[in-house]
Scaffold this motif. Structure first.
Motif, short mmCIF file in Angstrom:
data_model
loop_
_atom_site.label_atom_id
_atom_site.label_comp_id
_atom_site.label_asym_id
_atom_site.label_seq_id
_atom_site.Cartn_x
_atom_site.Cartn_y
_atom_site.Cartn_z
N ALA A 119 0.82 -1.21 0.00
CA ALA A 119 0.00 0.00 0.00
C ALA A 119 0.86 1.26 0.00
N ARG A 120 1.89 1.29 0.82
CA ARG A 120 2.70 2.51 0.94
C ARG A 120 3.54 2.76 -0.30
N LEU A 121 4.19 1.73 -0.81
CA LEU A 121 5.07 1.91 -1.97
C LEU A 121 4.28 2.30 -3.22
N ALA A 122 3.03 1.91 -3.29
CA ALA A 122 2.20 2.23 -4.46
C ALA A 122 1.79 3.69 -4.50
N ARG A 123 2.08 4.45 -3.47
CA ARG A 123 1.64 5.85 -3.41
C ARG A 123 2.61 6.83 -4.07
N ASP A 124 3.83 6.38 -4.38
CA ASP A 124 4.81 7.33 -4.91
C ASP A 124 5.54 6.72 -6.10
N THR A 125 6.37 7.55 -6.74
CA THR A 125 7.06 7.11 -7.95
C THR A 125 8.29 6.28 -7.62
N THR A 126 8.77 5.58 -8.61
CA THR A 126 9.98 4.78 -8.46
C THR A 126 11.17 5.66 -8.09
N ALA A 127 11.31 6.80 -8.78
CA ALA A 127 12.44 7.70 -8.50
C ALA A 127 12.38 8.22 -7.07
N ALA A 128 11.17 8.51 -6.60
CA ALA A 128 11.03 9.01 -5.23
C ALA A 128 11.46 7.95 -4.23
N TRP A 129 11.11 6.70 -4.48
CA TRP A 129 11.50 5.65 -3.55
C TRP A 129 13.00 5.36 -3.61
N GLU A 130 13.60 5.53 -4.78
CA GLU A 130 15.06 5.39 -4.85
C GLU A 130 15.73 6.48 -4.03
N ARG A 131 15.24 7.70 -4.14
CA ARG A 131 15.79 8.79 -3.32
C ARG A 131 15.59 8.51 -1.84
N PHE A 132 14.41 8.02 -1.50
CA PHE A 132 14.11 7.68 -0.12
C PHE A 132 15.11 6.64 0.41
N GLY A 133 15.41 5.63 -0.41
CA GLY A 133 16.37 4.61 -0.01
C GLY A 133 17.74 5.18 0.25
N ARG A 134 18.20 6.07 -0.63
CA ARG A 134 19.52 6.69 -0.43
C ARG A 134 19.54 7.55 0.83
N GLU A 135 18.46 8.32 1.04
CA GLU A 135 18.40 9.22 2.20
C GLU A 135 18.37 8.47 3.52
N HIS A 136 17.75 7.29 3.52
CA HIS A 136 17.57 6.56 4.77
C HIS A 136 18.40 5.27 4.83
N ASP A 137 19.37 5.16 3.94
CA ASP A 137 20.27 4.00 3.92
C ASP A 137 19.49 2.68 3.89
N LEU A 138 18.59 2.58 2.92
CA LEU A 138 17.82 1.36 2.72
C LEU A 138 18.03 0.84 1.30
N PRO A 139 18.16 -0.49 1.13
CA PRO A 139 18.36 -1.07 -0.20
C PRO A 139 17.06 -1.11 -0.99
N ILE A 140 16.73 0.03 -1.61
CA ILE A 140 15.54 0.14 -2.46
C ILE A 140 15.99 0.72 -3.80
N VAL A 141 15.80 -0.02 -4.88
CA VAL A 141 16.21 0.45 -6.20
C VAL A 141 15.13 0.16 -7.24
N ALA A 142 15.19 0.88 -8.34
CA ALA A 142 14.24 0.67 -9.43
C ALA A 142 14.49 -0.67 -10.11
N VAL A 143 13.42 -1.30 -10.54
CA VAL A 143 13.54 -2.49 -11.40
C VAL A 143 13.66 -1.99 -12.83
N CYS A 144 14.85 -2.14 -13.40
CA CYS A 144 15.14 -1.60 -14.73
C CYS A 144 14.87 -2.66 -15.80
N SER A 145 14.44 -2.21 -16.95
CA SER A 145 14.29 -3.09 -18.10
C SER A 145 15.57 -3.06 -18.91
N VAL A 146 15.72 -4.05 -19.78
CA VAL A 146 16.89 -4.08 -20.66
C VAL A 146 16.93 -2.83 -21.53
N SER A 147 15.77 -2.37 -22.01
CA SER A 147 15.73 -1.17 -22.85
C SER A 147 16.18 0.06 -22.07
N ASP A 148 15.84 0.13 -20.77
CA ASP A 148 16.29 1.24 -19.93
C ASP A 148 17.82 1.26 -19.87
#
Length: 285
Positions: free
Chosen positions: A243-272
């Motif tokens: 529920a919580r993760l669905a409320r914000d963007t992938t980039a926002a959660w990546e920033r959140f992970g860096r700010e709070h020292d948590l292993p949260i990263v975007a799931v990238c596609s091969v095209s990305d």
């Protein structure tokens, strides 16, 4: 001052084409070895299948084309081998024997490392090795050539072992079996660590893939201090995290992970990833 690399001064002649050989060669070069790759007249199939990757793996590698069944080309090959420390091959054992490579390596006191599919001379490639090992679960070809990648790294280790044995005056022939590499890679599945419902296969709420507003993130808060921080800042159960993760963007959660020292990263596609690499090349060019 340039750093002294562990294989500085070591010369390698490689007959290893397709994927494991070039992967191993690129790693040996990065460790300081001087490598000459001998390709057949038809070339390396990897060049046709993935030319950019072929070029990447053969950067700083001397490539020559020889037909070892032709006397003049065989003589050129013998000349290269006579000045080498290591012979690397990637062919079925019977083919190597027909070319006299084991005896050639012994005659020139080479550290001889061969990458083979099976010890019993059966044919195979990464797809069949993974299939036999139980690594294919979706009915589709694998996204990553696990056996080839792991086999290449084992070949590099085998080079170090062979050189040490040779320097000690001991037999230095090393064989890397890709089917065994695939079997070992599947140990995580056999021992219940990965796979559907297993700890690293969806069984832990704090270790999984979650949807965001515009994509997905991978959350890997498996250690207690990460799990506690994730629970206090985001959520401690699968329902809470979903529920919580669905409320914000992938980039926002990546920033959140860096700010709070948590292993949260975007799931990238091969095209990305491909687009990102092209952007980097454009900036560098």
């Amino acid at each position: 001052m340039s750093p002294v690399l562990p294989l500085s001064g070591v010369t390698v002649v490689s007959l290893a084409i397709n994927l494991p050989g070039p992967l191993a060669v690129a790693r040996l070069v990065s460790l300081g070895a001087a490598v000459t790759t001998v390709e057949p007249l038809a070339g390396d199939p990897l060049r046709a299948a993935a030319p950019d990757w072929y070029d990447e793996l053969h950067r700083d590698v001397a490539v020559v084309t020889l037909d070892l069944k032709v006397a003049s080309d065989r003589a050129r090959f013998e000349e290269l081998v006579s000045r080498a420390d290591v012979l690397l091959t990637a062919m079925r054992p019977a083919a190597a024997a027909r070319l006299g490579l084991p005896s050639l390596a012994e005659r020139h006191r080479l550290a001889f490392v061969e990458i083979v599919g099976h010890d019993d001379d059966r044919p195979g490639h990464d797809l069949t090795f993974q299939a036999e090992a139980g690594l294919l679960t979706s009915g589709s070809p694998p996204l990553v050539p696990v056996a080839d990648l792991l086999g290449a790294e084992r070949a590099v280790t085998a080079v170090f072992a062979a050189l040490r044995l040779r320097d000690a005056g001991l037999p230095s022939h090393q064989r890397v079996v890709l089917a065994e590499a695939a079997h070992d890679a599947a140990a995580a599945v056999r021992h219940g660590l990965t796979g559907p419902g297993m700890p690293l296969g969806g069984g832990l709420d704090e270790y999984g893939i979650y949807a965001t507003v515009d994509g997905h993130v991978a959350v890997a808060a498996i250690e207690p201090h990460f799990a506690d921080r994730l629970a206090s800042l985001v959520g401690g159960t699968r329902d809470e995290l979903t529920a919580r993760l669905a409320r914000d963007t992938t980039a926002a959660w990546e920033r959140f992970g860096r700010e709070h020292d948590l292993p949260i990263v975007a799931v990238c596609s091969v095209s990305d990833l491909t687009e990102h690499e092209h952007q980097l090349k454009g900036e560098q060019g």
